[in-house]
Design an enzyme around this catalytic site. Structure first.
Site, PDB file in Angstrom:
ATOM      1  N   LYS A   1       0.832  -1.207   0.000  1.00  0.00           N
ATOM      2  CA  LYS A   1       0.000   0.000   0.000  1.00  0.00           C
ATOM      3  C   LYS A   1       0.863   1.253   0.000  1.00  0.00           C
ATOM      4  CE  LYS A   1      -1.474   2.406   3.289  1.00  0.00           C
ATOM      5  NZ  LYS A   1      -2.000   2.944   4.570  1.00  0.00           N
TER       6      LYS A   1
ATOM      7  N   ASP B   1      -6.455   1.196   1.290  1.00  0.00           N
ATOM      8  CA  ASP B   1      -6.392   1.328   2.740  1.00  0.00           C
ATOM      9  C   ASP B   1      -7.690   0.811   3.342  1.00  0.00           C
ATOM     10  OD1 ASP B   1      -8.245   3.268   2.118  1.00  0.00           O
ATOM     11  OD2 ASP B   1      -7.323   4.841   3.326  1.00  0.00           O
TER      12      ASP B   1
END
Length: 268
Positions: A153, A171
């Site tokens: 991420k 997220d």
């Protein structure tokens, strides 16, 4: 001599799948509940609402962005910004960060959760950048995830924001939205990411993850979505939605006062 008893054949399930041990497990293919036209309209509206969305982590270059994203794990963007303003003013390169040392970095970020371990990671990734990349942040995901404290991420955020690559950084907000509204159902961030990069038109990919994050943070909230503020309420297929009347589609130059207050309260 009697003929040997034939071995039982594995029984098939009602759908024709073998149920015997060793048979392939049933897999469910996850896909978006929305047509290509609906997906395009969703992101068209997001693009009208926020023409130039920006991440809320303050930074001055690719290195400080990388550090800020690493620090943001299990912390709010507001909290990270408060801690890093003074830090980035004196250490905006890996070399300067190394000069400060782990103890001084830790003192700057001690208001952030897990600050001791994060200070170690900031120093370790700074060392790796100087040693392996000439002090520059690489624009390659495989190289980024090899850095201490950097996951997929974080790498996707940096590739998108610093280098303009069409990545999708999933997220908690995007993971929730993907499943809640059926845009990209998946159990893991990578499953959601894989669906989103396939269905979102290329013209919207540059800002797609920001639009989804902001939508999840300020409208499609975790506890209860504010459907009355949603510009895609008429398209949304979530069983949780409370209205099918979309909010007025008007540009938002900045986060509105309600959102600022809510974000500050959440950070306290």
């Amino acid at each position: 001599m009697k003929n040997p008893k034939p071995k039982d054949k594995p029984r098939a399930s009602p759908k024709g799948r073998m149920s015997a041990a060793g048979a392939k497990p049933r897999t469910t293919r996850r896909r978006s509940l929305y047509s290509a036209a609906e997906v395009r309209e969703i992101f068209r509206r997001f693009s009208v609402q926020r023409p130039e969305p920006k991440g809320e982590l303050e930074h001055v270059n690719a290195f400080t962005l990388l550090v800020a994203v690493v620090l943001s794990a299990q912390a709010t963007d507001i909290g990270v910004n408060k801690a890093t303003r003074a830090l980035f003013a004196i250490a905006d390169t890996p070399e300067k960060m190394l000069t400060l040392g782990e103890e001084t970095v830790g003192q700057h970020i001690r208001t952030i959760g897990l600050w001791r371990n994060k200070a170690k990671n900031v120093i370790a990734l700074s060392e790796a950048l100087v040693r392996d990349h000439g002090g520059e942040v690489p624009d390659d995901r495989d190289q980024l995830v090899e850095l201490p404290g950097v996951g997929r991420k974080t790498a996707n955020v940096v590739l998108n924001m610093a280098f303009g690559q069409h990545t999708m950084a999933v997220d908690t907000h995007i993971l929730r939205i993907g499943n809640r509204i059926g845009l990209a159902p998946g159990k893991t961030p990578e499953q959601v990411e894989n669906i989103l990069v396939k269905i979102i038109p290329d013209e919207f990919m540059r800002h797609a993850h920001h639009w989804l994050i902001l939508h999840g943070r300020y409208v499609c909230k975790a506890r209860k979505p504010d459907c009355w503020r949603c510009v895609i309420a008429d398209i949304c297929k979530s069983p949780e939605k409370s209205t099918s009347e979309p909010a007025p589609l008007v540009p938002l130059d900045d986060i509105d006062p309600i959102e600022v207050v809510e974000a500050e309260v959440a950070a306290q």
